[in-house]
Scaffold this motif. Structure first.
Motif, PDB file in Angstrom:
ATOM      1  N   HIS A 248       0.824  -1.205   0.000  1.00 34.75           N
ATOM      2  CA  HIS A 248       0.000   0.000   0.000  1.00 34.75           C
ATOM      3  C   HIS A 248       0.859   1.256   0.000  1.00 34.75           C
ATOM      4  CE1 HIS A 248      -3.163  -2.720   1.985  1.00 34.75           C
ATOM      5  NE2 HIS A 248      -3.611  -2.428   0.785  1.00 34.75           N
ATOM      6  N   THR A 283      -8.435  -2.776   1.226  1.00 34.26           N
ATOM      7  CA  THR A 283      -7.857  -1.939   0.179  1.00 34.26           C
ATOM      8  C   THR A 283      -6.989  -2.812  -0.716  1.00 34.26           C
ATOM      9  OG1 THR A 283      -7.826   0.003   1.628  1.00 34.26           O
ATOM     10  CG2 THR A 283      -6.402   0.062  -0.307  1.00 34.26           C
ATOM     11  N   GLY A 287      -3.028   0.172  -3.100  1.00 33.17           N
ATOM     12  CA  GLY A 287      -3.968   1.249  -2.801  1.00 33.17           C
ATOM     13  C   GLY A 287      -3.426   2.242  -1.788  1.00 33.17           C
TER      14      GLY A 287
END
Length: 516
Positions: A248, A283, A287
């Motif tokens: 992420h 997510t 992301g």
């Protein structure tokens, strides 16, 4: 009728709520208490049932109607906690009148919230059940509920033990692998996977047990002044593995000035770890996850924002309810038991704070906002109370491990030897008593759940020997200690107790204290 004014509850609001209940239930005793359990108003039915006039009880704690045994076991406080967490609390128990007489009482305690879902008070509605068949039936129901509750608590304790025990040697074996320092990238990657999955298992066990404590009113906070930014930083580090594993894009934005709140540091960190893990789970890889810490008026505000799965509008009011999960179309395949956010909601409320979620719908991400009241007069000079441990080095110690589980004992022994300590393992309590006088340990790490002679008896008998009377005794247990255990452990002679699996950094930090 007398009403007690409070800073957060106006007499007009209090009167409106109280009259609505009292006017429609003339045969019932009804009174309101503030969030701490102090009576703020009292209806005529309560006067008839208990014998007190309103001016005699307003401002008093409602525990005055309970038996001494119920007060000692914390029953009044448990009613408040269960009602706060579950939305109501129904009980059947003995209550005491002004003249000292008692009656079998059915009571329902219901929390009342304002438009911002902030707890304002509790309404307690009671009726006398001492009439013949009603009394017998209600008492049987109370006994059945108590038996079922004990069975549930025993099962949760057993679940904790059975899940934690295998995790301890796995974690120690992983640390041993790291001490060997293999350059093989495949082994290194396997080690990271093991660490992440063991950490996830430990969190799941902890969350399950916390749900049980909340629903039985046994979860307690150990509040102290803590610096909010430090707590968030610790939560970020604790969640780093899951965030990094999914690659992420992650950022944390903090104020430069400290924000002090009155909180239990471990429980508050748990709030933010659950929010970060939830954001990571929902997510997609690559992301965005953003964390900000700000001050707004007299509140510390933490926001966790992501651009992940999002939440359907119809689910937003229920997202902090127990076992709530987003449906399959929004990614139920991401897993989870539906308890993490329920714990977040309850723990924030127990800190007198508020938590709110917003989302524009599926596929549009979500934002969780936690608001906590700041301390009016923060400590002038106090380092953050939740600083991480530093792995120490120094002279080696003599460590006696008392553990009947072969894998657990051997892995911990091997790990401590790799750290430079002299270690002996005893497989039973009797073996420990025989080894200790000649081995002369500086520290004893003793499993409590030993067969035959349990850890409590081992500790008591070790304390009676001249070789161990002043040494450090630590209890190791797969069970999460109850309040009774917390009282019993020091009485048996233990200086510390640790729940398995114990992080090696925790033991090494303790050893550093022993050396000094």
């Amino acid at each position: 009728m007398i009403f007690k004014s409070e800073e957060h509850l106006s007499p007009q609001e209090l009167e409106e709520r109280f009259e609505l209940l009292a006017d429609t239930a003339h045969e019932y005793a009804i009174f309101l208490v503030d969030p701490d359990g102090h009576i703020v108003c009292w209806n005529p039915g309560a006067s008839r049932l208990f014998g007190y006039q309103s001016d005699e009880v307003v401002g008093q704690h409602f525990s005055r109607f309970f038996s001494p045994e119920d007060i000692q076991s914390g029953q009044p406080e448990q009613e408040l906690e269960i009602a706060r967490a579950a939305g109501r609390c129904d009980v059947v128990r003995w209550q005491y009148r002004k003249d000292g007489g008692r009656f079998w009482c059915g009571a329902t305690l219901t929390p009342l919230f304002d438009e911002n879902k902030h707890l304002r008070s509790f309404a307690r509605v009671m009726h006398d059940l001492t009439d013949g068949q009603v009394l017998e039936g209600q008492k049987k129901r109370a006994d059945d509920l108590a038996t079922a509750n004990r069975s549930k608590e025993e099962f949760m304790a057993l679940l904790s033990h059975e899940l934690r025990n295998p995790l301890a040697p796995i974690l120690d074996a992983l640390n041993i692998q790291r001490e060997v320092k293999s350059a093989d990238p495949i082994l290194q990657q396997a080690g990271h996977v093991i660490e992440r999955q063991v950490g996830q298992m430990v969190r799941l066990v902890d969350d399950l047990l916390d749900v049980s404590r909340i629903t039985t009113g046994k979860l307690r906070l150990n509040k102290q002044p803590v610096e909010l930014r430090s707590i968030v930083n610790d939560a970020v580090e604790a969640s780093r593995h899951s965030v990094d594993a999914r690659r992420h894009e992650f950022s944390v934005e903090l104020l430069t000035e400290p924000i002090w709140v009155d909180a239990d540091p471990a429980r508050l960190e748990q709030v933010f770890v659950n929010l970060l893990n939830n954001a990571s789970r929902y997510t997609s890889p690559g992301g965005l996850i953003r964390v900000t810490v700000e001050r707004e008026a007299k509140e510390g505000v933490v926001r966790v924002r992501d651009n992940g799965t999002g939440i359907p509008t119809e689910m937003l009011p229920h997202i902090f309810e127990l076992f709530t999960q987003v449906d399959a179309t929004a990614g139920r395949s991401h897993g989870g038991l539906g308890i993490g956010l329920a714990l977040v909601g309850t723990l924030v409320e127990m800190h007198n704070g508020r938590v709110h979620v917003t989302s524009e719908g599926l596929g549009k991400g979500s934002e969780f906002t936690v608001r906590l009241p700041t301390i009016a007069n923060p400590p002038e000079s106090q380092s953050p109370s939740h600083a991480g441990m530093v792995v120490p080095t120094g002279a080696r110690l003599r460590v006696l491990i008392v553990e009947d589980d072969i894998d657990s004992g051997d892995m911990l022994c091997m790990l401590l030897r790799l750290k430079g300590h002299e270690v002996s393992v005893a497989r039973s309590g009797q073996a420990a008593l025989e080894v200790a006088p000649t081995f002369l340990p500086d520290v004893v790490l003793c499993d409590v759940g030993l067969p035959g002679m349990d850890g409590y008896e081992v500790a008591r008998r070790l304390r009676e020997t001249p070789e161990c009377k002043d040494k450090i005794l630590c209890a190791l247990t797969g069970y999460t200690p109850s309040e009774a255990d917390n009282r019993r452990l020091p009485l048996a002679g233990f200086d510390h107790h640790f729940v398995k699996p114990v992080a090696i950094e925790t033991l090494l930090a303790l050893f550093q204290i022993v050396r000094s």
